[in-house]
Design a protein around this motif. Structure first.
Motif, PDB file in Angstrom:
ATOM      1  N   PRO A   1       8.896   6.843  12.748  1.00 34.49           N
ATOM      2  CA  PRO A   1       8.536   7.770  11.707  1.00 34.49           C
ATOM      3  C   PRO A   1       9.815   8.771  11.466  1.00 34.49           C
ATOM      4  O   PRO A   1      10.767   8.763  12.294  1.00 34.49           O
ATOM      5  CB  PRO A   1       7.232   8.441  12.394  1.00 34.49           C
ATOM      6  CG  PRO A   1       7.492   8.277  13.771  1.00 34.49           C
ATOM      7  CD  PRO A   1       8.137   6.790  13.774  1.00 34.49           C
ATOM      8  N   GLY A   2       9.857   9.363  10.386  1.00 33.09           N
ATOM      9  CA  GLY A   2      10.535  10.492  10.047  1.00 33.09           C
ATOM     10  C   GLY A   2      10.145  11.951  10.543  1.00 33.09           C
ATOM     11  O   GLY A   2       9.144  12.034  11.323  1.00 33.09           O
ATOM     12  N   LYS A   3      10.767  12.917  10.293  1.00 32.14           N
ATOM     13  CA  LYS A   3      10.464  14.310  10.474  1.00 32.14           C
ATOM     14  C   LYS A   3       9.251  14.764   9.788  1.00 32.14           C
ATOM     15  O   LYS A   3       8.211  15.681  10.371  1.00 32.14           O
ATOM     16  CB  LYS A   3      11.670  15.316  10.525  1.00 32.14           C
ATOM     17  CG  LYS A   3      12.553  15.326  11.484  1.00 32.14           C
ATOM     18  CD  LYS A   3      13.706  16.191  11.184  1.00 32.14           C
ATOM     19  CE  LYS A   3      14.843  15.912  12.168  1.00 32.14           C
ATOM     20  NZ  LYS A   3      15.980  16.428  11.760  1.00 32.14           N
ATOM     21  N   MET A   4       8.844  14.233   8.493  1.00 29.65           N
ATOM     22  CA  MET A   4       8.037  14.494   7.704  1.00 29.65           C
ATOM     23  C   MET A   4       6.995  13.457   7.438  1.00 29.65           C
ATOM     24  O   MET A   4       5.851  13.626   7.482  1.00 29.65           O
ATOM     25  CB  MET A   4       8.625  14.929   6.401  1.00 29.65           C
ATOM     26  CG  MET A   4       7.720  15.566   5.550  1.00 29.65           C
ATOM     27  SD  MET A   4       8.581  16.269   3.967  1.00 29.65           S
ATOM     28  CE  MET A   4       7.310  17.134   3.083  1.00 29.65           C
ATOM     29  N   VAL A   5       7.503  12.123   7.317  1.00 33.68           N
ATOM     30  CA  VAL A   5       6.502  10.896   7.084  1.00 33.68           C
ATOM     31  C   VAL A   5       6.106  10.336   8.755  1.00 33.68           C
ATOM     32  O   VAL A   5       6.899   9.898   9.211  1.00 33.68           O
ATOM     33  CB  VAL A   5       7.332   9.789   6.282  1.00 33.68           C
ATOM     34  CG1 VAL A   5       6.485   8.617   6.283  1.00 33.68           C
ATOM     35  CG2 VAL A   5       7.799  10.345   4.831  1.00 33.68           C
ATOM     36  N   SER A   6       4.770  10.568   8.735  1.00 31.25           N
ATOM     37  CA  SER A   6       4.192  10.156   9.937  1.00 31.25           C
ATOM     38  C   SER A   6       3.834   8.592   9.790  1.00 31.25           C
ATOM     39  O   SER A   6       3.807   8.021  10.749  1.00 31.25           O
ATOM     40  CB  SER A   6       3.361  11.060  10.486  1.00 31.25           C
ATOM     41  OG  SER A   6       2.428  11.020   9.505  1.00 31.25           O
ATOM     42  N   GLU A   7       3.056   8.342   8.648  1.00 33.49           N
ATOM     43  CA  GLU A   7       2.835   6.810   8.627  1.00 33.49           C
ATOM     44  C   GLU A   7       3.000   6.700   6.954  1.00 33.49           C
ATOM     45  O   GLU A   7       2.689   7.404   6.275  1.00 33.49           O
ATOM     46  CB  GLU A   7       1.112   6.830   8.841  1.00 33.49           C
ATOM     47  CG  GLU A   7       0.660   5.687   8.820  1.00 33.49           C
ATOM     48  CD  GLU A   7       1.196   4.655   9.633  1.00 33.49           C
ATOM     49  OE1 GLU A   7       1.587   3.438   8.998  1.00 33.49           O
ATOM     50  OE2 GLU A   7       1.353   4.824  10.821  1.00 33.49           O
TER      51      GLU A   7
ATOM     52  N   TYR B   1       1.398  -2.820  -6.672  1.00 37.26           N
ATOM     53  CA  TYR B   1       2.027  -1.725  -5.517  1.00 37.26           C
ATOM     54  C   TYR B   1       1.192  -0.951  -4.935  1.00 37.26           C
ATOM     55  O   TYR B   1       0.187  -0.220  -5.703  1.00 37.26           O
ATOM     56  CB  TYR B   1       3.223  -1.110  -6.245  1.00 37.26           C
ATOM     57  CG  TYR B   1       4.212  -0.201  -5.169  1.00 37.26           C
ATOM     58  CD1 TYR B   1       3.861  -0.044  -3.717  1.00 37.26           C
ATOM     59  CD2 TYR B   1       5.170   0.327  -5.825  1.00 37.26           C
ATOM     60  CE1 TYR B   1       4.438   0.499  -3.164  1.00 37.26           C
ATOM     61  CE2 TYR B   1       5.801   1.208  -4.891  1.00 37.26           C
ATOM     62  CZ  TYR B   1       5.894   1.417  -3.755  1.00 37.26           C
ATOM     63  OH  TYR B   1       6.527   2.118  -2.493  1.00 37.26           O
ATOM     64  N   GLU B   2       0.897  -1.140  -3.743  1.00 36.36           N
ATOM     65  CA  GLU B   2      -0.270  -0.195  -2.967  1.00 36.36           C
ATOM     66  C   GLU B   2       0.637   0.789  -1.900  1.00 36.36           C
ATOM     67  O   GLU B   2       1.225   0.348  -1.454  1.00 36.36           O
ATOM     68  CB  GLU B   2      -1.115  -0.930  -2.372  1.00 36.36           C
ATOM     69  CG  GLU B   2      -2.255  -0.186  -1.984  1.00 36.36           C
ATOM     70  CD  GLU B   2      -3.523  -1.062  -1.172  1.00 36.36           C
ATOM     71  OE1 GLU B   2      -3.588  -1.330  -0.291  1.00 36.36           O
ATOM     72  OE2 GLU B   2      -4.161  -1.580  -2.236  1.00 36.36           O
ATOM     73  N   LEU B   3       0.287   2.053  -1.866  1.00 31.61           N
ATOM     74  CA  LEU B   3       0.925   2.788  -1.210  1.00 31.61           C
ATOM     75  C   LEU B   3      -0.074   3.966  -0.424  1.00 31.61           C
ATOM     76  O   LEU B   3      -0.831   4.572  -1.015  1.00 31.61           O
ATOM     77  CB  LEU B   3       2.268   3.678  -1.892  1.00 31.61           C
ATOM     78  CG  LEU B   3       2.958   4.714  -1.261  1.00 31.61           C
ATOM     79  CD1 LEU B   3       3.827   3.780  -0.099  1.00 31.61           C
ATOM     80  CD2 LEU B   3       3.870   5.266  -1.826  1.00 31.61           C
ATOM     81  N   THR B   4       0.234   4.273   0.761  1.00 27.24           N
ATOM     82  CA  THR B   4      -0.391   5.235   1.549  1.00 27.24           C
ATOM     83  C   THR B   4       0.745   5.975   2.430  1.00 27.24           C
ATOM     84  O   THR B   4       1.298   5.599   2.973  1.00 27.24           O
ATOM     85  CB  THR B   4      -1.391   4.632   2.765  1.00 27.24           C
ATOM     86  OG1 THR B   4      -2.595   4.124   1.598  1.00 27.24           O
ATOM     87  CG2 THR B   4      -2.496   5.865   3.327  1.00 27.24           C
ATOM     88  N   VAL B   5       0.553   7.411   2.331  1.00 27.77           N
ATOM     89  CA  VAL B   5       1.414   7.996   3.036  1.00 27.77           C
ATOM     90  C   VAL B   5       0.591   9.104   3.717  1.00 27.77           C
ATOM     91  O   VAL B   5      -0.103   9.911   3.108  1.00 27.77           O
ATOM     92  CB  VAL B   5       2.690   8.774   1.857  1.00 27.77           C
ATOM     93  CG1 VAL B   5       3.452   9.689   2.637  1.00 27.77           C
ATOM     94  CG2 VAL B   5       3.394   7.759   1.207  1.00 27.77           C
TER      95      VAL B   5
END
Length: 145
Positions: free
Chosen positions: A84-90, A108-112
């Protein structure tokens, strides 16, 4: 549980041609607007990227993180956060490819999910911008080859 954002487009090329562009991560900054860099860190036995570090700037969502990839031949690819990054956990997503006449339908399917609080409406709008921009860029890139 985070919401998913899904969108589709039809590209005037075969699945193998579409998948070749999807797998060419170092070129993403040229066509995937929010991707500022994409560095392949590891490659799977089939030669396709297995782990890729991204730097993303999508307005309210800006970060550097690493994704792990699972390839399904020329039928699709899925990914999830490996580091993970500092902001993006999943971050989970997929491209699914299906024959559509003389072209290919790409979904295209995306979950953030973020480690910082953000109003759901703003996060979903950022996801939609990422998905729509990626599909438009992918279509232009593949059809322009």
């Amino acid at each position: 549980m985070p919401d998913r954002t899904t969108s589709s487009t039809t590209i005037g090329a075969g699945r193998a041609d579409v998948m070749a562009v999807i797998a060419d991560f170092p070129s993403y900054p040229e066509w995937a607007g929010q991707v500022k860099s994409a560095e392949v860190l590891a490659t799977a036995p089939d030669g396709r990227p297995d782990k890729v570090r991204f730097t993303l700037d999508a307005g309210p969502i800006s970060d550097t993180y690493t994704l792990g990839y699972t390839w399904h031949g020329d039928d699709g690819v899925s990914w999830q956060v490996a580091e993970p990054g500092k902001m993006v956990s999943e971050l989970r997503g997929s491209y699914r490819l299906a024959d559509a006449g003389s072209g290919t339908e790409v979904t295209y399917e995306l979950t953030v999910d973020l480690s910082v609080p953000m109003i759901g409406l703003i996060k979903r709008k950022a996801e939609k911008v990422i998905v729509d921009t990626a599909l438009k860029g992918l279509k232009k890139r593949v059809e322009g080859r």
